[in-house]
Design a protein around this motif. Structure first.
Motif, PDB file in Angstrom:
ATOM      1  N   ALA A  72       0.781  -1.182   0.005  1.00  0.00           N
ATOM      2  CA  ALA A  72       0.037  -0.034   0.033  1.00  0.00           C
ATOM      3  C   ALA A  72       0.852   1.189   0.050  1.00  0.00           C
ATOM      4  O   ALA A  72       1.718   1.421   0.733  1.00  0.00           O
ATOM      5  CB  ALA A  72      -0.989   0.108   1.208  1.00  0.00           C
ATOM      6  N   VAL A  73       0.763   2.242  -1.154  1.00  0.00           N
ATOM      7  CA  VAL A  73       1.384   3.396  -1.121  1.00  0.00           C
ATOM      8  C   VAL A  73       0.625   4.743  -0.789  1.00  0.00           C
ATOM      9  O   VAL A  73       1.233   5.585  -0.422  1.00  0.00           O
ATOM     10  CB  VAL A  73       2.068   3.794  -2.475  1.00  0.00           C
ATOM     11  CG1 VAL A  73       3.164   2.422  -2.523  1.00  0.00           C
ATOM     12  CG2 VAL A  73       0.980   3.435  -3.442  1.00  0.00           C
ATOM     13  N   SER A  74      -0.861   4.239  -0.803  1.00  0.00           N
ATOM     14  CA  SER A  74      -1.516   5.440  -0.214  1.00  0.00           C
ATOM     15  C   SER A  74      -3.008   5.092   0.010  1.00  0.00           C
ATOM     16  O   SER A  74      -3.509   3.802  -0.455  1.00  0.00           O
ATOM     17  CB  SER A  74      -1.837   6.324  -1.476  1.00  0.00           C
ATOM     18  OG  SER A  74      -2.655   7.459  -1.039  1.00  0.00           O
ATOM     19  N   THR A  75      -3.416   5.661   1.249  1.00  0.00           N
ATOM     20  CA  THR A  75      -5.105   5.167   1.528  1.00  0.00           C
ATOM     21  C   THR A  75      -5.843   6.597   1.588  1.00  0.00           C
ATOM     22  O   THR A  75      -5.239   7.692   1.879  1.00  0.00           O
ATOM     23  CB  THR A  75      -4.851   4.706   2.993  1.00  0.00           C
ATOM     24  OG1 THR A  75      -4.030   3.649   3.146  1.00  0.00           O
ATOM     25  CG2 THR A  75      -6.387   4.362   3.487  1.00  0.00           C
ATOM     26  N   ARG A  76      -6.811   6.390   0.706  1.00  0.00           N
ATOM     27  CA  ARG A  76      -7.695   7.450   0.557  1.00  0.00           C
ATOM     28  C   ARG A  76      -9.473   6.917   0.826  1.00  0.00           C
ATOM     29  O   ARG A  76      -9.586   6.113   0.839  1.00  0.00           O
ATOM     30  CB  ARG A  76      -7.759   8.074  -0.829  1.00  0.00           C
ATOM     31  CG  ARG A  76      -6.506   8.637  -1.239  1.00  0.00           C
ATOM     32  CD  ARG A  76      -6.160   9.908  -0.529  1.00  0.00           C
ATOM     33  NE  ARG A  76      -5.083  10.718  -0.684  1.00  0.00           N
ATOM     34  CZ  ARG A  76      -3.908  10.572  -0.061  1.00  0.00           C
ATOM     35  NH1 ARG A  76      -3.727   9.698   0.838  1.00  0.00           N
ATOM     36  NH2 ARG A  76      -2.856  11.239  -0.678  1.00  0.00           N
ATOM     37  N   VAL A  77     -10.222   8.077   1.097  1.00  0.00           N
ATOM     38  CA  VAL A  77     -11.426   7.810   1.270  1.00  0.00           C
ATOM     39  C   VAL A  77     -12.320   8.666   0.176  1.00  0.00           C
ATOM     40  O   VAL A  77     -11.837   9.915  -0.249  1.00  0.00           O
ATOM     41  CB  VAL A  77     -12.045   8.520   2.685  1.00  0.00           C
ATOM     42  CG1 VAL A  77     -13.662   8.395   2.759  1.00  0.00           C
ATOM     43  CG2 VAL A  77     -11.347   7.916   3.825  1.00  0.00           C
ATOM     44  N   THR A  78     -13.407   8.004  -0.497  1.00  0.00           N
ATOM     45  CA  THR A  78     -13.910   8.505  -1.536  1.00  0.00           C
ATOM     46  C   THR A  78     -14.853   9.587  -1.356  1.00  0.00           C
ATOM     47  O   THR A  78     -15.514   9.538  -0.250  1.00  0.00           O
ATOM     48  CB  THR A  78     -14.719   7.245  -2.163  1.00  0.00           C
ATOM     49  OG1 THR A  78     -15.763   6.730  -1.118  1.00  0.00           O
ATOM     50  CG2 THR A  78     -14.023   6.038  -2.585  1.00  0.00           C
ATOM     51  N   THR A 111      -7.910  10.479  -5.487  1.00  0.00           N
ATOM     52  CA  THR A 111      -6.883  10.947  -5.912  1.00  0.00           C
ATOM     53  C   THR A 111      -5.875  10.748  -5.064  1.00  0.00           C
ATOM     54  O   THR A 111      -5.830  11.120  -3.944  1.00  0.00           O
ATOM     55  CB  THR A 111      -6.742  12.221  -6.631  1.00  0.00           C
ATOM     56  OG1 THR A 111      -7.872  12.493  -7.497  1.00  0.00           O
ATOM     57  CG2 THR A 111      -5.784  12.678  -7.153  1.00  0.00           C
ATOM     58  N   ALA A 112      -4.689   9.955  -5.340  1.00  0.00           N
ATOM     59  CA  ALA A 112      -3.486   9.888  -4.665  1.00  0.00           C
ATOM     60  C   ALA A 112      -2.300  10.493  -5.473  1.00  0.00           C
ATOM     61  O   ALA A 112      -2.328  10.009  -6.732  1.00  0.00           O
ATOM     62  CB  ALA A 112      -3.189   8.340  -4.469  1.00  0.00           C
ATOM     63  N   THR A 113      -1.316  11.073  -4.845  1.00  0.00           N
ATOM     64  CA  THR A 113      -0.280  11.395  -5.408  1.00  0.00           C
ATOM     65  C   THR A 113       0.999  10.762  -5.075  1.00  0.00           C
ATOM     66  O   THR A 113       1.105  10.589  -3.787  1.00  0.00           O
ATOM     67  CB  THR A 113       0.350  13.028  -4.918  1.00  0.00           C
ATOM     68  OG1 THR A 113      -0.806  13.926  -5.507  1.00  0.00           O
ATOM     69  CG2 THR A 113       1.427  13.639  -5.736  1.00  0.00           C
ATOM     70  N   VAL A 114       1.776  10.242  -5.885  1.00  0.00           N
ATOM     71  CA  VAL A 114       2.887   9.392  -5.635  1.00  0.00           C
ATOM     72  C   VAL A 114       4.288   9.725  -6.458  1.00  0.00           C
ATOM     73  O   VAL A 114       3.955  10.215  -7.504  1.00  0.00           O
ATOM     74  CB  VAL A 114       2.474   7.828  -5.980  1.00  0.00           C
ATOM     75  CG1 VAL A 114       1.192   7.362  -5.367  1.00  0.00           C
ATOM     76  CG2 VAL A 114       2.371   7.888  -7.406  1.00  0.00           C
TER      77      VAL A 114
END
Length: 252
Positions: free
Chosen positions: A205-211, A218-221
């Motif tokens: 997992a590189v990012s956890t987000r809530v819709t 959206t995740a920035t990597v």
């Protein structure tokens, strides 16, 4: 307008969650008849989309010193007056005293046989009759889950990028809307962006987000090496899990 409670007739068998209960308390019984296990859809959660009919088995194992004559009627019931009727059960004799009897239920969401607010925990009830006339009736033999299907899509994933560059990877989580036969964005759900490097077999997992209210994330990597990105949703009490299709990014 809200409908009357739906009654769903059962005719064949597949798709669900289940209960396998090794020792179930009984009620309204006469004699030594006992139910030893209840298994819905082979132990799998029932996940329903908005397509045609889905069938799943309900298997009840019962025992009596004289043997089991029949199991039935079997009923399945859930929130907001949700009701499924199960077909007449076919029994398989396991020993002189014990049999497993299986019926099937069919649900067709396109015919509005279930509604959004009926997703969640469902229960099984049944009557068992032994060869010597002993019988048992129990209205709460155990629970299983009936959930709305979800879909997860990833987009705006670059096919190429320079090491150290940053990318905004977006996703969209939707779920079945049984009330109108469509899929709509699922808000306030937690999703994770996973990464697997080329040559590796482990997702991290590189990012956890809530819709958001439309089911979007959206995740920035930071792009560090070539590999695959994929959104995942673990599911909830009312909604089944989902994964987006993996997308590859070539970093150089």
């Amino acid at each position: 307008m809200r409908r009357r409670p739906a009654v769903i007739l059962v005719v064949a068998g597949l798709a669900t969650a289940a209960a396998a209960l090794p020792s179930i308390a009984t009620s309204a019984s006469q004699g030594d008849t006992r139910i030893t296990s209840v298994v819905v859809n082979d132990g799998r959660t029932v996940v329903l989309g908005v397509g045609g009919p889905v069938t799943f088995p309900v298997a009840i194992t019962a025992t009596d010193d004289s043997g089991i004559r029949s199991v039935g009627p079997i009923g399945v019931w859930g929130p907001k007056y949700g009701i499924l009727k199960v077909s007449p059960a076919t029994c398989e004799k396991l020993s002189a005293t014990t049999s497993t009897c299986t019926g099937v239920a069919t649900v067709d969401t396109s015919r509005h046989q279930v509604w959004n607010d009926e997703a969640g925990s469902w229960y099984v009830d049944a009557q068992v009759t032994a060869n010597d006339g002993d019988h048992l009736r129990n209205a709460d033999l155990g629970g299983f889950s009936l959930k709305r299907e979800s879909r997860l899509r990833g987009y705006n994933v670059p096919t190429h990028g320079k090491a150290g560059a940053r990318a905004e990877i977006q996703g969209w989580l939707s779920r079945a809307w049984w009330d109108n036969g469509e899929y709509h964005g699922s808000p306030d759900d937690q999703v994770r962006l996973m990464f697997r490097p080329d040559g590796g077999d482990t997702w991290t997992a590189v990012s956890t987000r809530v819709t958001n209210s439309l089911g979007q994330v959206t995740a920035t990597v930071e792009l560090t090496r070539s590999g695959w990105y994929q959104w995942t949703f673990a599911g909830s009490k009312w909604t089944g899990p989902a994964r987006s299709e993996p997308r590859h990014v070539d970093v150089g």
